[in-house]
Each structure stands twice: as C-alpha cells, then as structure tokens.
Design a protein around this motif. Sequence first.
Motif, mmCIF file in Angstrom:
data_model
loop_
_atom_site.group_PDB
_atom_site.id
_atom_site.type_symbol
_atom_site.label_atom_id
_atom_site.label_comp_id
_atom_site.label_asym_id
_atom_site.label_seq_id
_atom_site.Cartn_x
_atom_site.Cartn_y
_atom_site.Cartn_z
ATOM 1 N N VAL A 265 22.293 24.731 18.928
ATOM 2 C CA VAL A 265 21.418 26.221 19.133
ATOM 3 C C VAL A 265 22.380 27.146 19.550
ATOM 4 O O VAL A 265 22.224 27.913 18.755
ATOM 5 N N THR B 180 19.262 39.764 13.150
ATOM 6 C CA THR B 180 19.894 38.186 13.843
ATOM 7 C C THR B 180 18.654 38.311 14.706
ATOM 8 O O THR B 180 18.504 36.394 15.099
ATOM 9 N N TYR B 181 17.278 38.074 14.720
ATOM 10 C CA TYR B 181 16.199 38.063 14.824
ATOM 11 C C TYR B 181 16.117 36.338 13.891
ATOM 12 O O TYR B 181 14.934 35.591 14.584
ATOM 13 N N ALA C 283 17.416 34.124 14.179
ATOM 14 C CA ALA C 283 17.692 32.989 15.466
ATOM 15 C C ALA C 283 16.901 32.734 15.530
ATOM 16 O O ALA C 283 16.600 31.115 15.925
ATOM 17 N N ASP C 284 16.128 33.527 16.352
ATOM 18 C CA ASP C 284 15.180 33.057 17.201
ATOM 19 C C ASP C 284 14.363 32.403 16.271
ATOM 20 O O ASP C 284 13.378 31.768 16.344
ATOM 21 N N MET C 285 13.627 32.861 15.352
ATOM 22 C CA MET C 285 12.906 32.290 14.288
ATOM 23 C C MET C 285 13.263 30.718 13.510
ATOM 24 O O MET C 285 12.300 29.930 13.584
ATOM 25 N N PHE D 267 23.547 30.545 16.651
ATOM 26 C CA PHE D 267 22.633 32.021 16.869
ATOM 27 C C PHE D 267 23.889 32.509 16.915
ATOM 28 O O PHE D 267 23.795 34.004 16.659
ATOM 29 N N LEU E 265 15.400 28.762 15.419
ATOM 30 C CA LEU E 265 14.987 27.990 16.729
ATOM 31 C C LEU E 265 13.563 27.650 16.216
ATOM 32 O O LEU E 265 13.916 26.501 17.304
ATOM 33 N N ALA E 266 12.269 28.268 16.696
ATOM 34 C CA ALA E 266 11.081 27.947 16.914
ATOM 35 C C ALA E 266 10.806 27.134 15.544
ATOM 36 O O ALA E 266 9.489 26.084 15.977
ATOM 37 N N TYR F 268 15.304 29.908 29.414
ATOM 38 C CA TYR F 268 14.157 29.659 28.451
ATOM 39 C C TYR F 268 14.837 28.730 27.435
ATOM 40 O O TYR F 268 13.910 28.156 27.031
ATOM 41 N N THR F 269 16.009 29.541 26.840
ATOM 42 C CA THR F 269 16.263 28.442 25.714
ATOM 43 C C THR F 269 16.879 26.990 25.729
ATOM 44 O O THR F 269 16.771 26.159 25.260
#
Lengths: 513, 349
Positions: B303, B321-322, B324-326, B307, B328-329, B280-281
Amino acid sequence: MTGTTQEARDIVLRLDGITKRFGPLVANDAISLTLNRGEIIALLGENGAGKTTLMNILFGHYTADAGQVEVFGKLLPPGQPRAALAAGVGMVHQHFTLADHLTVTENILLGTQPLWQLGLGLGVARDKIARLSADFGLAVHPDAKVSALSVGERQRVEILKALYRDARILILDEPTAVLTPQETDALFETLKKAVARGLSIVFISHKLHEVMAVADRCLVLRHGKLVAERDTHQTSGAELAALMVGGAVPELSPSTAKPGAPLLMLSRVTTPDAEAAPGLKDVTLTLRAGEITGLAGVSGNGQAALSDLIGGLIRPESGTLELAGATVAAWSAHDAILAGIARIPEDRHKTGTIADFSLTENAILERYREAPFSRKGWMNWGAAEGFARDIIQTYDVRCPGPDARIRLLSGGNMQKLILGRVLEPGPKVILANQPVRGLDIGAITFIHSRLIAARDAGAAVLLISEDLDEVLKLSDVVHVIYEGRLSPGFARGSMGPADLGLWMAGQGFDHAA
Amino acid sequence: MRLEPIANPSLARRIGLPVLALAMTVVCGSLLALTAGADPFDTLRLIVVGAVGSKFALLETLNRATPLIFTGLAVAVAFRARLWNIGAEAQLYAGAIVTVLIGTGATGLPALPLLLVAGIAAMFAGAAVLIPPVLLKTRLGVDEVVTTLLINFIMLLFVSYLLEGPMKDPAGMGWPKSTALAKEARLPRIVDGLRLHWGFALAILSAIAVWVIQTRTTLGYEIRAVGLNAKAAKFAGIPVNGVLVKTALLSGGLAALAGYSEVAGLKGHLSLDLSPGFGYTGIIVAMLALLNPLGVIPSAIFVAGIFVGANSMSRAASVPTYIADMLLAIALLFMVLAILLTRYRVKRG
C-alpha cells in the motif's frame, strides 16, 4: 385402502427419476414415487437421507440434475417455486412461517392478494377460513393474533393457509416434532378428514409409531436412494427401522438405576422471563447421583431457562441453588465447568462449537486455561491435539483429523466431540439439552449409551428433550415443564405418554400452583 | 445464483485467486490511466519505479509503510475479535501527543530510557482512547463503529486546539506545530546515512509479537474464539467482555505506536498533517492481509508503495495522485471478492 375404485388409483403426484448432486454427494439418486388421490404416504429416512432435498426439488427451490415432477398429469417447470403452489401443492414446514403480530386471517391472506387493491376483503376470507376450519376440525379463531396461539394452533394455521389456497396435495415436514401426544392425535384426525375429502398427503417423519398410525404407504429413503416401499398394514415398525438404518437396530435397555446422594438441588427458583420463552417459576428440582432425570415438555416452556441456569448463563431472581452440599447464589459458566457440570447445549452449531475452529481448538474450549493445555498464558498445542486425538478415538468421531475445521463434520460427529469434551474430565452432573436431536440412529444409540454409562458411574444426569419417547426410554425420573413450572417427579414406568401428554398441555398444574 | 461453500479449497484456488485479483487491479489501473490521457504502461512503470526503483525510493516506501504496519496491526487485532475499531486515527494522534509531551519535557533521562518511557506512555494513551467506546459497547451495547469513528474528529479538533494553544511552538513563526522533540527523544536511524529509522524495526517486531500472541497464547485463543462465535465463547466460560477490553488495549496501543514512531522517528514534532489518514488506510492494510499479523508487513509495504509510486509518477506524467486511492480501492474490492470465491463457488439454480 383396497384401491379398487377408480378414484383411489388417480395419480396426483409423480416424481420420476429425480437425481440431485451436491459436489460428490448424491443427495437424491433416481428417486421415483407416486401419490394417489385420497392417500397418505409417509416419507421415512434418517437425517441426511434426502427427504428435504426431494421436497425442495418438488417446490422448485432446487433444480434437479435429472428427472421430472408431474402434478395432476402436468409437468412442473423446474426451479420455479410458484409453479408448485399454483398446481395445488401446499407445504407445512417444520418451522412455521407466520407473522406474529398479524391475526390468523391476515396471515392466511398474506401473499394471496394482488399488490394494488383497496381493502383486503377480510370478510369473505374470514367466512372461508371458518368453513375450512369446521370442515377439517382445525379449531382456531380467525381473529386471534398469532402471537397468542399455542404451537399446536400455529400449526393448524399453517395447514389452513395451504387449504385456503386450494391445495389438493399437502406436504407435512416432521409435523409432530412440536406437538403433545394429544395434539398429535388431533392432527391425525384432521389428516384423515382431509383424505376423506379427496386430498392427498405426504407425511415426512422419522417417528415410526406415528407413521404406522396414519400412513397408507411408507417409502423409505436411505443415503439418497429409495430403498423400500411398503403398505403400512403389511409391515412393522421394526422392519421400517431396519430399512431406514440398513441393518438391525441396536436396542438400549438401561439397567435399573441406583440413586445416590443429591448432587444438585434447586429450591423454589424463579428466573426472569426471556423475550420468547418463560423463565422458571418457583421450581424445585433435585438431581441425584446415578440417576437420569428426564424433562419432558413442549418446546418453549422454560427448558431454555433451566438449561441456562444450570449451565451458568443466567442468575436466579429468587430461590437457592445447592451444588454438592454447598449453597450458592449463582454460578458462571466457568464456575459450572470447574464444579464438574458437563453441559451439552441445545444448539451444537451455534453454542456448542465454533465452526471455523479445528477439532483441537473446539476440544479445549472449556479447559484451555488449565494445565496441560496452557501454562501461565502460553498454549500447549501438543497437549491440546493429544486430547483431541483421544476424544476422536474414544468417542468414534469420524473426521479428517484433529486439524480439520469442525464445520466439515456431520451433526453426529460434532455432538460426539462435544460429548467427549464434557465427559472426559469425569463430571459429577451432566446437563444434556436435546442431545440427539437431528442425529441418525447410530449416533443416537452411541450418545444414549454414553449417558447411561455416565449415570452408572455415579453422575447425575438431566436430560431435556422434546421427544417424549426419548425421555421415557432413558429417564429414571420424569418431570414435565409447562410455562416455567415443574411437575412432581414421576418414577420410571409410572406414567405413560398419554398421562404425560396431559401434563405437557398444562393439566395437573392448576392445583399445584 | 447462489453460493455453495467449498469444504477444502485447493492450493491453486487459494493462491490463484489473489494473484488474479492483483492482475485485475493492474488492468483497471491501466484503464484509469487511459482515461486520464496517459499511456497506461508508462504510468504503471513509473509507479513501480517510483516505489521500488531506487534505494531512495525503496527507503521512502519503507518509511511510509512503518505507520501503516502499526495501524494495520491495530485493525487486524481488533477485527479478529469482531471489535470494529475505526478509530486508529485518533489513537495514533493520542500516541503522538504523549510522545511530544514527554519528548519535549525536561525529563533529564538519557536516550534509551526516554524512548522506552515515551513509547509505553504513548501505548497507554492510545488504549485509553479506545477503552470508552469498548466499555459503551460491552455495558450498553453502543455500536463501536460509530463511537470510534466520531472520536477521530474530536481528536483532530483537540490536536488543532493544542497546536494553536498550549503546545504551540513559540519559535514556529505562527505555524500550527509543536515544539521539536529533544535530541534524546528521537528514534535514531537503523544504519547511519540511510533514511530509515528504528520505528520500522519496531513495527516488524510488533507484527511478530502480535502473531505470537495470536497463535501461542491463551489471549490469542480467546480473541479468535470471541471473534468467530461470541455466543459459543460465552457458553464455554470465556469472559467475552474482558477479552474485548484486552483486545482494545492491544489495538489502541499498536495504533498509538504509529503516532510515536512518526513523531520520534520521522517528523520530530506534532502537526495536523502528521497522518494523511494512516488510521483509515490501516483498515485496507489489515483487510488485504486477511487480518494475518505477519501478512500486514507485505500488505503495508504494498500500500505504501502505491502511494509513494503514484506520487512520484504524477510528477513525471500528468496523472493525478488520486489514482493511488482508486488503485487501493480497486485492489481491496478485488481482494475481498477473491477471498469470497476462495471459500464459495457460484452455482446456478
């Protein structure tokens, strides 16, 4: 129009100094015009002259950079599409805006009713529609479903829609493009009735003989400027044409054809019906070397099927195809290209080119698998660019260079690139589907003269066009297509527009079937 | 408001807007850190240090970037042809399974041929996973977004079955993981002593190879033509369906190499946590790279850096660590907007 009565001098619409720029392009340059009560004016101009922009400003779709619009003496607020409608301006678009599965009455009512109301009041509306259609000679049944109507009838519904909303000013954008000559005459009768009742009409067109037939005054736009205004009875088609182009109009006079051997033959071919258009029905057609075969007909009568069949996109259900003496069941697009069929598609933007490809990439679209453009799967971009440069030079394609995306080109230059792409290999058969639709006179003349030159060099040309004048001017043999059936071939000069118009409306086919 | 296309975007526009997008990402990231109750500057500094601040951190980032380069390439290749392959995750696991099957079997082959055989077999396995959805698309018009996405879940369950059953490591103390690869089946490190395996080099080579295919071969020309305008491509005699199948072979194969390189290069065995969503990434990686195969390399490293950096930061500061996801989004959203504004300008009226 003597203009002596007070009524005739009432100004119903006034555009004052309208200017609109798109980046560096000035689409409308200080255009001022007036429309009187009970008058038909024609707005003439080539594609890109600014006619559509001007009407979009009048309707509030665009906001003008300068200038104002006045309807019945009142200033229209800019950028509000509803204001023009409310002030009594109605527009009939070139492409109809009707819902297919609704009846005529329902279509006309759409958008006129408040959102929350029980019942549609169809009865009252029906009566008003029936009265309007009798008054203006717009014969169409109020309860008929739009999907069952012919193109001419649909246009009448569009006009009724405007009249139902009590439009006092009608704007018609290229209204005759989809009509047979007879339907055009009927439309002109309606327009004359309308002005007799005090309506005023703006008629947008580039067909000069129609403008001469129906308009009181002609306004000519060129490159965004209003360059001339003439009373119709004081001007001529030739003068108007020269004003539109800004110089003398080149005349094409094809020499007599010297027909040779048949190169492509269809015998008793039937193809499946598509969603919106009929397939071919038992069609027999022969294309001869050194001859231009014209295909006349109202759009949507099977032209697409014939073009797709010869272009290799569809297969026949029955019947046989014969190419250069060999009988084949069908061919693919790639087979067609290899067999020397040059194909100029109807839609140069969506089918003929890939907008975000460069000129070079578009030039080799049909031949990228062949040497010198590629060898064993490896592209040779040098050779491809050389080919594109040749086309640009030989076919006078005006562009920033072979690396430019083709999206940036005008329709005419795009079409010249397609023409070069298909004509350079020296084709045997040329399929030209609407090759000059929407182009300016310079490009039209260029493309027509190239097609004639290819004919004289021994190619068989099939010219498909909805423009009867174009078909008559170029074709050595004319067929008419109607609901997928093909008329017999008529030799050059044996049929006038009126005779062909009857065939285009389906007369003559009854015995043939 | 409406969008007006720009014929020839200026260089300032083409470079300035993406830079602005990154700057906006940093600003939004700082706000996020602030809401988590941490010092935004400190948080950002810790992320950067954690990603590239030391030799160890940098190598960790490159290791993490390796599978993302493969999946990013897989997505970039497919999306270029408008083949919406959302199933790189499944193709990755297909590659991993085959790598384990060959790597643990008694093939008796020496290291180099064994690695070659395993790699090629893995690519075929990944391609085989993508082919059925593509055939459903070309034959029956079934939307490949749905089918490739759903296959991801099927594949995860299948891997779970394998790890509990036929491929379970008898010496694994009951953990769901496969038997370890033979020593010959492991990708060696590029430089002795540095924790970076040959998978990374293979990823770089793959990116170059894909770039060459796209710009220099007839297949690349066909893929681009089909992606930009399938109707015109078909009219010009390009075998559209055939091109889609070839694209699928390439895309599935590349995604499978991610699984191959993770198993043979890093983990040495197959487990259910082999991929924390690399498939997905890969979509984000490909989009940030504007589908350019060479652009996938920096994009994947960027990316991966976020992470790895965020992981290290969350140990030092109390930010989850979330982030990181935010980040990237947010980066993706701003980048998509920047791309749009490179080609269009907003006009009133």
